[in-house]
Write a protein that holds these residues in place. Structure first.
Motif, PDB file in Angstrom:
ATOM      1  N   UNK A  44       0.940  -1.207   0.238  1.00  0.00           N
ATOM      2  CA  UNK A  44      -0.002   0.081  -0.050  1.00  0.00           C
ATOM      3  C   UNK A  44       0.888   1.167  -0.055  1.00  0.00           C
ATOM      4  N   UNK A  45       2.155   1.433   0.519  1.00  0.00           N
ATOM      5  CA  UNK A  45       2.918   2.203   0.241  1.00  0.00           C
ATOM      6  C   UNK A  45       3.086   2.773  -1.279  1.00  0.00           C
ATOM      7  N   UNK A  46       3.093   1.625  -2.005  1.00  0.00           N
ATOM      8  CA  UNK A  46       3.376   1.844  -3.743  1.00  0.00           C
ATOM      9  C   UNK A  46       2.084   2.331  -4.123  1.00  0.00           C
ATOM     10  N   UNK A  47       0.887   1.812  -3.620  1.00  0.00           N
ATOM     11  CA  UNK A  47      -0.344   2.472  -4.133  1.00  0.00           C
ATOM     12  C   UNK A  47      -0.756   3.819  -3.611  1.00  0.00           C
ATOM     13  N   UNK A  48      -0.312   4.082  -2.357  1.00  0.00           N
ATOM     14  CA  UNK A  48      -0.627   5.331  -1.752  1.00  0.00           C
ATOM     15  C   UNK A  48       0.218   6.329  -2.661  1.00  0.00           C
ATOM     16  N   UNK A  49       1.397   6.048  -2.811  1.00  0.00           N
ATOM     17  CA  UNK A  49       2.297   6.969  -3.536  1.00  0.00           C
ATOM     18  C   UNK A  49       1.746   7.153  -5.212  1.00  0.00           C
ATOM     19  N   UNK A  50       1.067   6.087  -5.678  1.00  0.00           N
ATOM     20  CA  UNK A  50       0.799   6.307  -6.640  1.00  0.00           C
ATOM     21  C   UNK A  50      -0.515   7.024  -7.188  1.00  0.00           C
ATOM     22  N   UNK A  51      -1.417   7.078  -5.731  1.00  0.00           N
ATOM     23  CA  UNK A  51      -2.503   7.943  -5.692  1.00  0.00           C
ATOM     24  C   UNK A  51      -2.159   9.169  -5.573  1.00  0.00           C
TER      25      UNK A  51
END
Ligand code: AMP
Ligand code: ZN
Length: 471
Positions: A44-51
Motif C-alpha cells: 500500500x505504500x506503493x499504491x498510496x504513492x501512485x494515488x
C-alpha cells in the motif's frame, strides 16, 4: 515552475511533459497486486504513492487515464490455490474483494481500468504478442515446451536496472517469474503446462500452458493504453526483472519506445527491518484497522515520507499521524467557523496574504512529489493561521479563501473527515443491488457490491437492509 519527477531510467529529475499534443491527458500504468494473499502495508505504500501522483497531476489540471492490473495468475497464485484446494478464480476472488475494500479504506482513487490477467481479451493479446516476438526472432520455444524471450536480441536489456549484460554472463534460461540479477537469462513468456499447474491452463499455438507474469503487464498496458505510455510505476523491487522484461517485450513487439517516465517508490520497513512474516512484523491493513487505527491514519503515515526515501513504519508513527490529523480537523473546523462568521453575500473571498506561503504546498509536490515538504508547508500554514485566529485578525474573507484552499489540498491528501454525499452512480448501483437481492440473484448482488467498492464505498447487509459507508 512546472512539475519535475525523478526518472528511474535516466536517474535524473526531469521536467514532466505528457505525450498528448494538447498537453492535457496523462496515461499511467501501475503494477497492481498479485492476489494470492491480503496486500500488506508495504504494497500500500506503493499504491498510496501512485494515488498521490495521480491526484497531484489532476490538481495541476491533467486528466489521468490510469490502469492498475490484478495479477490473478502466476507462480504464487497457482501455488496458493492448490494449497487451499480451491479453483484459481475462487481462490483469487477473496483477495480481489479484500483489495478493493482496502483501497477504499485508504481513500485511493479507483483506477480508470482494473484489468485482470485471466481476462480472455488479455490472454489473447499475450498470445498475439508472443507470436509477434517469435516471428521477429526475439523469442523461441525451447525443448521444455515453454517460450522464452531471447535477451541478447534486445541490446537495451538491463538499461532500467543499470546492468551490463556483457559482464553478467547470462546463465541460461529462467522459468520462474522472479529471479535474482545473478541468475539473469532468457525469461519465460509462455510456460508449458506441468502437472503442478493442475487445471490452470490455456490453449496456445505452442501447446497448453499459461503466460509468464511479465508478458501479462506488457499486454494489459499496451492493450489498454497503447504502445506508448507516459508514466509507469511500481515499488523498487519491480525494477528487475519485471519492468526490465516489460520494456523488452513491449518495445520488441511494437517497435516504439514504451514508457517516458519510470517512477518507483522505496520499500517500507517496519521498525527499521524488512517486513517479513518470519520476523513477525508483517502488517496488513486489516490488522491495523482491527487494532483501532483508521484508514485515514494509515494513509497519512504512508504518504508522509517522500516516496524515494525509505519509510520506517512504527506504531509511534501511527500515533503521531492521529495527532496531526486531529490538528488538521480542529483547524478545518475553526476556518469554517470563521468563514461563516458573516453571511456569504457580504463577504467576498479575499486573496490569502503572501506571508502564509500557501503556494509552498503545491510547489513541494511539483518538486518530485516531495510529500514531507508539502505536509511541512501545510502544518506551518495551520500554525500561522491558528495564531491569527487566536488574535482575531483573520478576516472572514480570508477564512473563506482558506476553506477553498483547504479543499484543494484535500483533493490530493484526502485527510478531511466527515460524511460524504453519496454519488448518484453509487445510489443507482445500490438500487440495482436491492433488486438483485430481492430476486435472490446473489451472484449479481456480489458483482454490484464489488462495483460499489471500486467507487470507494462499502455496503453491508443488515436486518434493516443495505448500509452504506465511505470506505
Ligand atoms: P506484488 O503483489 O508483490 O506484485 O506487489 C505489488 C506492489 O507492491 C508492487 O508495486 C511492489 O513493488 C510493491 N511492494 C511490495 N513490497 C513493498 C514494500 N515493502 N514497500 C513498498 N512497496 C512494496
Ligand atoms: Zn506489472
Amino acid at each position: 515552475m512546472g512539475i519535475s519527477y525523478f526518472n528511474s531510467l535516466s536517474r535524473q529529475i526531469e521536467p514532466f511533459t505528457p505525450r498528448d499534443p494538447a498537453g492535457r491527458t496523462v496515461s499511467l500504468y501501475t503494477c497492481g497486486p498479485t492476489v494470492y494473499n491480503y496486500a500488506h502495508i508495504g504494497n500500500f505504500r506503493a499504491y498510496v504513492f501512485e494515488d498521490l501522483l495521480q491526484r497531484h497531476l489532476e490538481f495541476r489540471g491533467y486528466t489521468v487515464n490510469r490502469v492498475m492490473n490484478l495479477t490473478d495468475v502466476d507462480d504464487k497464485t497457482i501455488r496458493g490455490c492448490h494449497a487451499a484446494g480451491l479453483p484459481l478464480a475462487e481462490f483469487t476472488k477473496t483477495f480481489k474483494d479484500a483489495f478493493f475494500q482496502d483501497l477504499a479504506a485508504l481513500r485511493i482513487k479507483p483506477a480508470s481500468h482494473f484489468p485482470e490477467a485471466t481476462g480472455a481479451e488479455h490472454i489473447a493479446r499475450m498470445i498475439e504478442m508472443i507470436s509477434t516476438l517469435i516471428e521477429r526472432g526475439h523469442a523461441y520455444q525451447a525443448d521444455d515446451g515453454s517460450v522464452y524471450f531471447r535477451i541478447h536480441s534486445f541490446p537495451a536489456y538491463g538499461r532500467l536496472a543499470h546492468l551490463n549484460l556483457d559482464e553478467l554472463r547470462p546463465s541460461g534460461r529462467v522459468n520462474s517469474d522472479e529471479y535474482e540479477k545473478e541468475n539473469i537469462g532468457d525469461f519465460a513468456l509462455w510456460k508449458a503446462w506441468v502437472p503442478e499447474d493442475g487445471d490452470v491452463v490455456w490453449e496456445s499455438p505452442w501447446g497448453r500452458g499459461r503466460p509468464g507474469w511479465h508478458i501479462e503487464c506488457s499486454a494489459m498496458a499496451t492493450g489498454i493504453l497503447g504502445p506508448q505510455i507516459d508514466i509507469h510505476c511500481g515499488g523498487e523491487d519491480n525494477i528487475f526483472p519485471h519492468h526490465e522484461a516489460e520494456i523488452a517485450q513491449s518495445e520488441c513487439c511494437t517497435g516504439q519506445s514504451f514508457v517516458r517516465l519510470w517512477m518507483h517508490c522505496k520499500h517500507l520497513l517496519v521498525d527499521n527491518q524488512k517486513m517479513s512474516k518470519s520476523a513477525g512484523n508483517f502488517h496488513t491493513l486489516r490488522d491495523l484497522l482491527d487494532k483501532g487505527y483508521t484508514g485515514r491514519e494509515v494513509r497519512y503515515v504512508l504518504l508522509s515520507v517522500k516516496y524515494r526515501e525509505p519509510l520506517n513504519f512504527t506504531f509511534d508513527g501511527l500515533s503521531a499521524a492521529r495527532g496531526a490529523l486531529a490538528r488538521f480537523d480542529e483547524w478545518s473546523r475553526r476556518i469554517e467557523e470563521a468563514a461563516a462568521a458573516q453571511p456569504l453575500d457580504f463577504t467576498a473571498a479575499e486573496p490569502l496574504p503572501d506571508d502564509l506561503k500557501a503556494e509552498a504546498f503545491g510547489a513541494a509536490l511539483d518538486d518530485d512529489l516531495n510529500a514531507s515538504a508539502a505536509l511541512g508547508a501545510l502544518f506551518e500554514l495551520i500554525r500561522e493561521t491558528n495564531k491569527r485566529l487566536d488574535a482575531g485578525i483573520l478576516t472572514p474573507g480570508q477564512a473563506r479563501s482558506l476553506v477553498a484552499w483547504r479543499d484543494e489540498v484535500n483533493s490530493i491528501l484526502q485527510f478531511q473527515s466527515g460524511a460524504a454525499a453519496i454519488p448518484a452512480e453509487v445510489e443507482a448501483l445500490l438500487a440495482a443491488r436491492a433488486e438483485a437481492r430481492a430476486a435472490k440473484n446473489f451472484a449479481e448482488s456480489d458483482r454490484l457490491r464489488d462495483e460499489i467498492a471500486r467507487l470507494g464505498w462499502t455496503v453491508k447487509d443488515t436486518k434493516d437492509g443495505q448500509k452504506l459507508s465511505k470506505s
